[in-house]
Write a protein that holds these residues in place. Structure first.
Motif, PDB file in Angstrom:
ATOM      1  N   GLU A 243       9.630   0.995   3.616  1.00 26.54           N
ATOM      2  CA  GLU A 243      10.203  -0.045   2.681  1.00 26.54           C
ATOM      3  C   GLU A 243      10.142   0.602   1.092  1.00 26.54           C
ATOM      4  N   LEU A 244       9.430   1.438   0.773  1.00 31.26           N
ATOM      5  CA  LEU A 244       9.298   2.223  -0.307  1.00 31.26           C
ATOM      6  C   LEU A 244      10.083   3.564  -0.373  1.00 31.26           C
ATOM      7  N   GLY A 245      10.947   3.849   0.589  1.00 24.26           N
ATOM      8  CA  GLY A 245      11.500   4.903   0.781  1.00 24.26           C
ATOM      9  C   GLY A 245      11.013   6.273   1.339  1.00 24.26           C
ATOM     10  N   TYR A 246       9.868   6.228   1.977  1.00 18.31           N
ATOM     11  CA  TYR A 246       9.370   7.279   2.651  1.00 18.31           C
ATOM     12  C   TYR A 246       9.279   7.350   4.083  1.00 18.31           C
ATOM     13  N   ARG A 247       8.995   8.591   4.766  1.00 23.43           N
ATOM     14  CA  ARG A 247       8.294   8.761   5.971  1.00 23.43           C
ATOM     15  C   ARG A 247       7.127   9.291   5.853  1.00 23.43           C
ATOM     16  N   ILE A 248       6.173   9.233   6.891  1.00 22.19           N
ATOM     17  CA  ILE A 248       4.836   9.636   6.980  1.00 22.19           C
ATOM     18  C   ILE A 248       4.915  10.946   8.111  1.00 22.19           C
ATOM     19  N   LYS A 249       4.576  12.085   7.463  1.00 24.97           N
ATOM     20  CA  LYS A 249       4.339  13.216   8.509  1.00 24.97           C
ATOM     21  C   LYS A 249       3.017  13.802   8.267  1.00 24.97           C
ATOM     22  N   GLN A 382       3.289  -6.986  -3.470  1.00 19.19           N
ATOM     23  CA  GLN A 382       2.166  -8.008  -3.228  1.00 19.19           C
ATOM     24  C   GLN A 382       2.958  -9.033  -2.486  1.00 19.19           C
ATOM     25  N   ARG A 383       2.468  -9.142  -1.302  1.00 23.14           N
ATOM     26  CA  ARG A 383       3.140 -10.506  -0.375  1.00 23.14           C
ATOM     27  C   ARG A 383       2.875 -11.805  -1.019  1.00 23.14           C
ATOM     28  N   SER A 384       3.449 -12.809  -0.613  1.00 25.81           N
ATOM     29  CA  SER A 384       3.430 -13.958  -1.032  1.00 25.81           C
ATOM     30  C   SER A 384       2.064 -14.510  -0.955  1.00 25.81           C
ATOM     31  N   ARG A 385       1.573 -15.501  -1.869  1.00 24.30           N
ATOM     32  CA  ARG A 385       0.270 -15.904  -1.841  1.00 24.30           C
ATOM     33  C   ARG A 385      -0.095 -16.833  -0.324  1.00 24.30           C
ATOM     34  N   ASP A 386      -1.713 -16.395  -0.115  1.00 25.22           N
ATOM     35  CA  ASP A 386      -2.106 -16.863   0.931  1.00 25.22           C
ATOM     36  C   ASP A 386      -3.696 -17.199   0.982  1.00 25.22           C
ATOM     37  N   PRO A 387      -3.915 -18.145  -0.246  1.00 24.03           N
ATOM     38  CA  PRO A 387      -5.235 -18.317  -0.600  1.00 24.03           C
ATOM     39  C   PRO A 387      -6.322 -18.439   0.282  1.00 24.03           C
ATOM     40  N   GLY A 388      -7.216 -17.358   0.199  1.00 25.72           N
ATOM     41  CA  GLY A 388      -8.510 -17.401   1.215  1.00 25.72           C
ATOM     42  C   GLY A 388      -8.469 -16.508   2.419  1.00 25.72           C
ATOM     43  N   ASN A 389      -7.185 -16.083   2.449  1.00 25.26           N
ATOM     44  CA  ASN A 389      -6.940 -15.312   3.574  1.00 25.26           C
ATOM     45  C   ASN A 389      -6.744 -13.837   3.024  1.00 25.26           C
ATOM     46  N   ILE A 390      -6.631 -12.877   4.177  1.00 23.65           N
ATOM     47  CA  ILE A 390      -6.634 -11.424   4.068  1.00 23.65           C
ATOM     48  C   ILE A 390      -5.223 -11.326   3.894  1.00 23.65           C
ATOM     49  N   VAL A 391      -4.853 -10.469   2.665  1.00 26.70           N
ATOM     50  CA  VAL A 391      -3.478  -9.775   2.529  1.00 26.70           C
ATOM     51  C   VAL A 391      -3.495  -8.436   1.829  1.00 26.70           C
ATOM     52  N   PRO A 392      -2.306  -7.740   2.288  1.00 34.60           N
ATOM     53  CA  PRO A 392      -2.317  -6.342   1.637  1.00 34.60           C
ATOM     54  C   PRO A 392      -1.837  -6.412   0.199  1.00 34.60           C
ATOM     55  N   ILE A 393      -2.236  -5.429  -0.376  1.00 35.79           N
ATOM     56  CA  ILE A 393      -1.875  -5.079  -1.901  1.00 35.79           C
ATOM     57  C   ILE A 393      -1.434  -3.679  -1.512  1.00 35.79           C
ATOM     58  N   VAL A 394      -0.316  -3.159  -1.823  1.00 37.99           N
ATOM     59  CA  VAL A 394       0.207  -1.950  -1.931  1.00 37.99           C
ATOM     60  C   VAL A 394       0.737  -1.475  -3.293  1.00 37.99           C
ATOM     61  N   LEU A 395       0.312  -0.070  -3.463  1.00 40.50           N
ATOM     62  CA  LEU A 395       0.938   0.401  -4.534  1.00 40.50           C
ATOM     63  C   LEU A 395       1.157   2.034  -4.620  1.00 40.50           C
ATOM     64  N   THR A 396       1.948   2.584  -5.492  1.00 38.50           N
ATOM     65  CA  THR A 396       2.049   3.898  -5.647  1.00 38.50           C
ATOM     66  C   THR A 396       1.840   4.094  -7.057  1.00 38.50           C
ATOM     67  N   SER A 397       1.210   5.217  -7.343  1.00 34.74           N
ATOM     68  CA  SER A 397       0.765   5.816  -8.445  1.00 34.74           C
ATOM     69  C   SER A 397       1.738   6.900  -9.012  1.00 34.74           C
ATOM     70  N   HIS A 398       1.598   6.973 -10.446  1.00 34.79           N
ATOM     71  CA  HIS A 398       1.947   8.182 -11.081  1.00 34.79           C
ATOM     72  C   HIS A 398       1.381   9.413 -10.826  1.00 34.79           C
TER      73      HIS A 398
END
Length: 430
Positions: A243-249, A382-398
């Motif tokens: 989704e971010l435009g990458y492949r993992i190798k 950040q996916r749509s809210r799902d209060p009280g449940n487990i969700v992923p937060i994904v970020l990339t850094s400079h």
């Protein structure tokens, strides 16, 4: 120079049997190209009774592989036993001590004992050749040591293990998890029953140590390589990378930095449009960046009977022609012992995945931890809210130092809202 080059082969597994078969099948072609007959006259393997599909009639058999080195009818030893120590090392030492050239596919032995073996080969005037030890049939050793000898090497990186690349590629294509694809790879024969050397990065790191030695004239130092395998890479990480435009190798990288020689082997994200991102399945690829030639990529099968036997035989042909090079491109006495760059000094961009309990203030806490360590966010999912449940937060850094990123992740990991260790994958600018 004799019309014959008499060869002793130790180890008749996949590579050893493949080498004997190649020498027999292509005997006329090889003779035409070398002016000599390359003939296997002696072998050593554990089980005489095993049917290997080879004609071994008239070939001497030694139960003790070290006895090959003492056989007066053998001119050159092919060590294809494997293993960093034990019979493989004993045979190689005995052959070189006796002044006999050795051809080996044994990256583990060279990564751990390469400096010692190179010194012995030089003192005894014997060749020690290992084209087959890195990337199977890809002629990367010759490329570094000969074809690019006039270049100052700026960086070498690559996919150095076909098993791990097959697993990651299949995860990418199918969306399946690591354990499931690993089981398939074992069933297909791409992975061993104990896959640790492949999936934990040890095999690839052995090869990286040899590439570093050739690229920079240093003594191989396997113990100075930062090694991470692919067990922690999940289908979710692969989907998010896409989704971010990458492949993992699984990539090995070696280069000089201000802090010293950086040697690291770990999963990495590369842009989808990078040539190395398109190397899939069991294939290997090595990219060499020189100050005059620019970027050169070599790609092919990194293992298997045919490709590896091809590389072994290429070394035998060099010996038959009387061609000999210093083992690691410079005299053993000139191999450098250099400062190893601590991973903490590495600078780059990072992918971070956090599994958190969805409640107010979590993202603010994460942002604060990053801010306190001077980590700047480039993108955030950040996916749509799902209060009280487990969700992923994904970020990339400079771009940021590894030390700063690790400090931020240590702080984040201690948050009550983070329910598993943060997942971090380095992003490479290829």
């Amino acid at each position: 120079m004799s019309d014959f080059l008499r060869i002793g082969v130790a180890g008749l597994g996949t590579v050893g049997a493949g080498t004997v078969r190649l020498l027999q099948d292509n005997a006329a072609l090889i003779r035409a190209r070398t002016g000599r007959r390359l003939q296997v006259v002696a072998v050593s393997a554990r089980d005489r009774r095993r049917d290997r599909g080879l004609d071994l009639s008239g070939i001497a058999w030694h139960d003790d592989p070290v006895a090959l080195a003492a056989n007066p009818d053998v001119d050159v030893i092919c060590e294809l036993i494997g293993g960093a120590d034990g019979p493989a090392l004993d045979l190689t030492l005995a052959a070189l001590e006796g002044g006999k050239p050795v051809v080996t596919a044994n990256k583990a032995m060279l990564a751990l004992h390469g400096e010692r073996l190179a010194g012995l080969a030089e003192r005894r005037g014997a060749a020690l050749c290992f084209e087959a030890a890195v990337a199977g049939g890809i002629p990367v050793i010759k490329a570094l040591r000969e074809g690019l000898a006039a270049n100052r090497i700026e960086r070498v990186y690559g996919i150095l293990n076909g098993t791990s690349n097959y697993i990651l590629s299949t995860m990418q294509e199918t969306g399946r998890e690591f354990a499931d694809v690993l089981s398939e790879a074992q069933a297909l024969g791409y992975a061993e029953a104990d896959p640790s050397f492949d999936v934990d990065g040890i095999d690839a790191a052995h090869k990286l140590a040899l590439l570093a030695a050739l690229a920079y004239g240093v003594a191989p130092r396997f113990d100075q390589i930062h090694i991470e395998g692919i067990r922690h890479v999940s289908a979710l990480d692969i989907a998010l990378a896409d989704e971010l435009g990458y492949r993992i190798k699984l990539l090995g990288t070696v280069r000089y930095t201000e802090a010293g020689l950086e040697q690291r082997l770990h999963p990495a994200m590369v842009r989808k449009d990078a040539p190395i991102a398109e190397v899939d399945g069991v294939f290997n690829a090595v990219v060499i960046e020189g100050d005059r030639v620019g970027s050169v990529m070599l790609q092919g099968r990194g293992a298997g009977a045919g490709p590896t036997a091809s590389a072994v035989t290429a070394d035998l042909i060099d010996i038959a022609r009387g061609i000999r090079f210093p083992v690691f491109g410079v005299p053993a006495s000139d191999l450098l012992t250099v400062t190893s760059a601590p991973l903490s000094t590495h600078r780059g961009s990072y992918y971070i995945r956090l599994m958190v309990v969805d409640r107010p203030g979590v993202l603010a806490d994460v942002a604060a931890a990053l801010r306190d360590h001077d980590v700047s966010i480039e993108s955030l999912i950040q996916r749509s809210r799902d209060p009280g449940n487990i969700v992923p937060i994904v970020l990339t850094s400079h771009e940021v130092s590894e030390a700063a990123m690790q400090g931020a992740l240590d702080l984040i990991a201690n948050s009550a809202s983070v329910i598993e260790p943060p997942r971090m994958i380095r992003i490479e600018p290829y």
